[in-house]
Design a protein around this motif. Structure first.
Motif, mmCIF file in Angstrom:
data_model
loop_
_atom_site.group_PDB
_atom_site.id
_atom_site.type_symbol
_atom_site.label_atom_id
_atom_site.label_comp_id
_atom_site.label_asym_id
_atom_site.label_seq_id
_atom_site.Cartn_x
_atom_site.Cartn_y
_atom_site.Cartn_z
ATOM 1 N N VAL A 155 -20.881 -33.372 -14.317
ATOM 2 C CA VAL A 155 -19.581 -33.461 -13.648
ATOM 3 C C VAL A 155 -19.592 -32.874 -12.238
ATOM 4 C CG1 VAL A 155 -17.196 -32.625 -13.697
ATOM 5 C CG2 VAL A 155 -18.192 -33.674 -15.733
ATOM 6 N N PRO A 156 -20.062 -31.629 -12.023
ATOM 7 C CA PRO A 156 -20.003 -31.075 -10.661
ATOM 8 C C PRO A 156 -20.841 -31.855 -9.648
ATOM 9 C CG PRO A 156 -21.219 -29.610 -12.138
ATOM 10 C CD PRO A 156 -20.541 -30.620 -12.991
ATOM 11 N N GLU A 213 -18.788 -34.819 -8.648
ATOM 12 C CA GLU A 213 -17.708 -34.352 -7.768
ATOM 13 C C GLU A 213 -18.226 -34.107 -6.355
ATOM 14 O OE1 GLU A 213 -14.773 -32.093 -10.962
ATOM 15 O OE2 GLU A 213 -16.391 -30.983 -10.000
ATOM 16 N N LYS A 214 -19.400 -33.492 -6.236
ATOM 17 C CA LYS A 214 -19.977 -33.248 -4.917
ATOM 18 C C LYS A 214 -20.343 -34.563 -4.234
ATOM 19 C CE LYS A 214 -21.786 -28.594 -5.702
ATOM 20 N NZ LYS A 214 -23.002 -27.741 -5.770
ATOM 21 N N ASN A 260 -17.310 -35.877 -2.792
ATOM 22 C CA ASN A 260 -16.893 -35.041 -1.666
ATOM 23 C C ASN A 260 -17.646 -35.432 -0.389
ATOM 24 O OD1 ASN A 260 -15.547 -32.726 -0.425
ATOM 25 N ND2 ASN A 260 -17.561 -31.774 -0.449
ATOM 26 N N HIS A 310 -16.597 -42.917 -8.567
ATOM 27 C CA HIS A 310 -15.460 -42.586 -9.441
ATOM 28 C C HIS A 310 -15.749 -42.965 -10.893
ATOM 29 C CE1 HIS A 310 -12.498 -41.147 -6.572
ATOM 30 N NE2 HIS A 310 -12.896 -42.099 -5.726
ATOM 31 N N LEU A 353 -18.060 -40.289 -12.417
ATOM 32 C CA LEU A 353 -17.345 -39.041 -12.661
ATOM 33 C C LEU A 353 -16.374 -39.202 -13.826
ATOM 34 C CD1 LEU A 353 -16.585 -36.163 -12.044
ATOM 35 C CD2 LEU A 353 -15.134 -36.988 -10.168
ATOM 36 N N GLU A 380 -8.343 -35.921 -17.213
ATOM 37 C CA GLU A 380 -8.860 -35.930 -15.839
ATOM 38 C C GLU A 380 -9.631 -37.213 -15.545
ATOM 39 O OE1 GLU A 380 -10.649 -31.981 -14.670
ATOM 40 O OE2 GLU A 380 -10.297 -31.609 -16.810
ATOM 41 N N SER A 381 -10.228 -37.801 -16.589
ATOM 42 C CA SER A 381 -11.059 -38.985 -16.363
ATOM 43 C C SER A 381 -10.231 -40.211 -15.984
ATOM 44 C CB SER A 381 -11.893 -39.297 -17.611
ATOM 45 O OG SER A 381 -11.084 -39.814 -18.655
ATOM 46 N N HIS A 384 -9.944 -41.197 -12.286
ATOM 47 C CA HIS A 384 -11.188 -41.709 -11.703
ATOM 48 C C HIS A 384 -11.503 -43.110 -12.223
ATOM 49 C CE1 HIS A 384 -12.125 -38.028 -9.561
ATOM 50 N NE2 HIS A 384 -11.760 -37.352 -10.640
#
Length: 583
Positions: A486-487, A490-491, A494, A503, A506, A518-519, A522
């Motif tokens: 996940v991170p 996300e990066k 970003n 998307h 993620l 949360e999914s 995305h």
């Protein structure tokens, strides 16, 4: 000689033009008429080299995309060039130093071996793309050798025609545009050792210049085509971006660099950029001093009737290295090992002449015998030392990571080196190191990479950072380590919010990590970007269903079935939702 390059035969194609030339080149597929037309007309990667392309086409027909064959051909051409250099060196020594004729074969053989096994030759041999340097040198030396034979003093009958020399020169120039120096070098040979400018006419001797006219015309035409190739591909750097002062500095650095690395062939790399030169600015001053002082001293000596051989050898070096000095600037590389391939031969001839001189003086008892013995012993001991360094340098070219890691160890400030090292690590799935390499490149560090395009280059670095994190996340997700992925996804977003599948990846990682709420956002973003994606819609439906939003989930599955009526996941999911609704 052959054995010290054996590690190069194990090398892969590297991510420095090899892939663009051989692996990802749609115009280079087979040896057909269409491909031949392309080879004769292309300016691919800012080079015009039709003869070199023809040899690569033969490699392609024999070896396909197996790099072994390309490296083997390079090595065989290098061995052939060394053999030609032996013949040329011996012919030069025979003409310039007739009193040492008995020792000439040994001195010429030593010079050819020193040239052949020197570590500065590794780049030209071990880099598949640099076939042009080897091939052009082969034809260049063949032209020089034939020209010397044509004008040797005892040639009364059977003298080679000038057409053969011109044909070999054309093959050299059409292999590598940098060999346009050939007519100047032939004229230099007329001065010494051929002595064709002696006599009352001197340098105005008409027949010498008349026979050179076709060579100068050929060099002019090929040189213009070469400049056209550079300009049409935007490789040529205009004066507005690099003025006369920077070009003069680079030229002096190049002269000094080749002399320095010939004497001390350590810390060699495939890339020497502006930051490398800035950290070793003394080399530029040494090069400038060499050009001014050595040239002045030798011209003065020759004017007084001595030192013609030294002057000719020095100008051989300067004339051949001139096209690569940076007066006509292309790219950010200031110098390269491969540029020393032809110029270094003059230094080897000089060293051989020194051995011959010691030998003749020893035989004439003008010096003590032990002086020549010590010099000859040192000369022989030099060969295995150079061969060992060459073997080790060949290992640097085994793959892209080793290549750019060496370049990084030599010039860690170079943005281009760090970028290519990161790409190599990314291609090798060493994501942690790739991310570290890309994230270490800040916006301020790319400001001088190419004035006017630093912003776009930094955007490219951010794209690479996004790809590195995204691929790292995919690798973790493939091993069911979704929470860890996940991170990284996300990066990736970003760095590049428009990253393809960013998307979706993620959203999937969040959903599989138990973070369905949360999914959804995305997955919805993924559907918006790619409304025809069945996977995005079915996974969005699964996330909505997990949140109890069954009507919305059913709508997504129905949309997926309109795109792919037989999709098993959509059919099964819709069946489950309808069955749950009936209950």
């Amino acid at each position: 000689m052959f054995l010290c390059y054996v590690p190069a035969l194990e090398s892969l194609f590297v991510n420095w033009d090899d892939h663009a030339n051989f692996m990802n080149n749609p115009d280079f597929r087979k040896l057909g008429l269409g491909e031949l037309r392309w080879m004769l007309s292309t300016f691919h990667l800012a080079h015009y080299q039709p003869v070199t392309w023809l040899t690569w086409a033969l490699d392609k027909a024999l070896w396909g995309t197996n790099p072994f064959g390309y490296h083997l051909t390079n090595l065989l051409i290098h061995c052939g060039t060394a053999a030609l250099f032996f013949l040329v060196c011996r012919r030069l020594l025979d003409r310039a130093m007739p009193s040492g004729a008995g020792f000439h074969p040994y001195a010429a053989a030593w010079a050819a071996l020193v040239f052949a096994v020197h570590p500065l030759r590794v780049e030209a041999v071990a880099w598949a793309t640099e076939r042009r340097e080897l091939l052009s040198a082969f034809f260049y030396l063949a032209a020089v050798g034939l020209y010397l034979k044509r004008h040797q003093a005892d040639a009364v009958s059977g003298r080679p025609g000038l057409g053969g020399v011109l044909a070999l020169g054309a093959l050299a120039m059409l292999s590598n545009v940098r060999t346009v120096s050939l007519p100047l070098v032939l004229t230099l040979l007329d001065y010494h050792p051929l002595g064709r400018f002696s006599g009352p006419s001197g340098f105005l001797r008409r027949e010498v210049w008349v026979e050179k006219a076709p060579f100068f015309l050929l060099a002019l035409v090929v040189g213009v085509i070469g400049l056209w190739a550079q300009a049409s591909t935007s490789a040529l750097i205009p004066l507005a971006k690099a003025g006369f002062a920077s070009r003069a500095l680079q030229s002096c650095f190049s002269v000094g660099f080749h002399l320095w690395k010939t004497l001390a062939p350590f810390d060699l790399a495939n890339w020497y950029g502006d930051t490398y030169m800035e950290d070793r600015i003394w080399v530029a001053f040494a090069g400038a001093a060499a050009v001014l002082l050595v040239t002045g001293a030798l011209v003065w000596s020759a004017w007084r009737g001595r030192g013609r051989a030294l002057l000719a050898a020095w100008f051989w070096y300067l004339l051949i290295v001139f096209p690569s000095l940076g007066i006509v600037k292309s790219g950010k590389q200031v110098v390269a090992d491969r540029y020393s391939y032809l110029p270094s031969m003059s230094l080897a001839v000089l060293a051989a002449a020194g051995l011959v001189l010691l030998w003749t003086r020893s035989r004439e008892s003008r010096i003590r015998g032990w002086v020549f013995t010590a010099a000859a012993g040192a000369a022989l001991a030099l060969l295995p030392l150079l061969a060992g360094l060459t073997w080790r340098q060949c290992r640097v070219w085994n793959d892209s990571i080793s290549l750019w890691s060496r370049a990084y160890s030599i010039d860690p400030r170079s943005v281009l080196v760090r970028t290519n090292l990161g790409i190599s690590l990314l291609e090798s799935r060493r994501f942690d190191l790739a991310v570290k390499a890309f994230e270490a490149i800040g916006e301020d560090s790319v400001q001088d990479i190419d004035p006017g395009s630093d912003r776009s280059f930094f955007s490219f670095i951010r794209f690479l950072s996004a790809m590195a994190h995204h691929n790292w996340g995919i690798d973790l997700a493939a091993r069911d380590r979704f929470a860890e992925a996940v991170p990284h996804f996300e990066k990736a977003l970003n760095y590049n919010p428009d990253l393809e599948n960013g998307h979706y990846s993620l959203g999937l990682a969040l959903f599989r990590s138990g973070r369905a709420r949360e999914s959804v956002a995305h997955f919805e973003a993924a559907v918006k970007v790619a409304p025809g994606s069945v996977d995005a819609r079915t996974n969005l439906a699964a996330a909505l269903a997990a949140l109890g939003r069954k009507k919305e989930a059913a709508a997504q599955l129905e949309a997926a079935l309109r795109l792919a009526p037989d999709d098993p996941r959509a059919l099964q999911g819709l069946s489950v939702l309808r069955g749950a609704g009936r209950r």
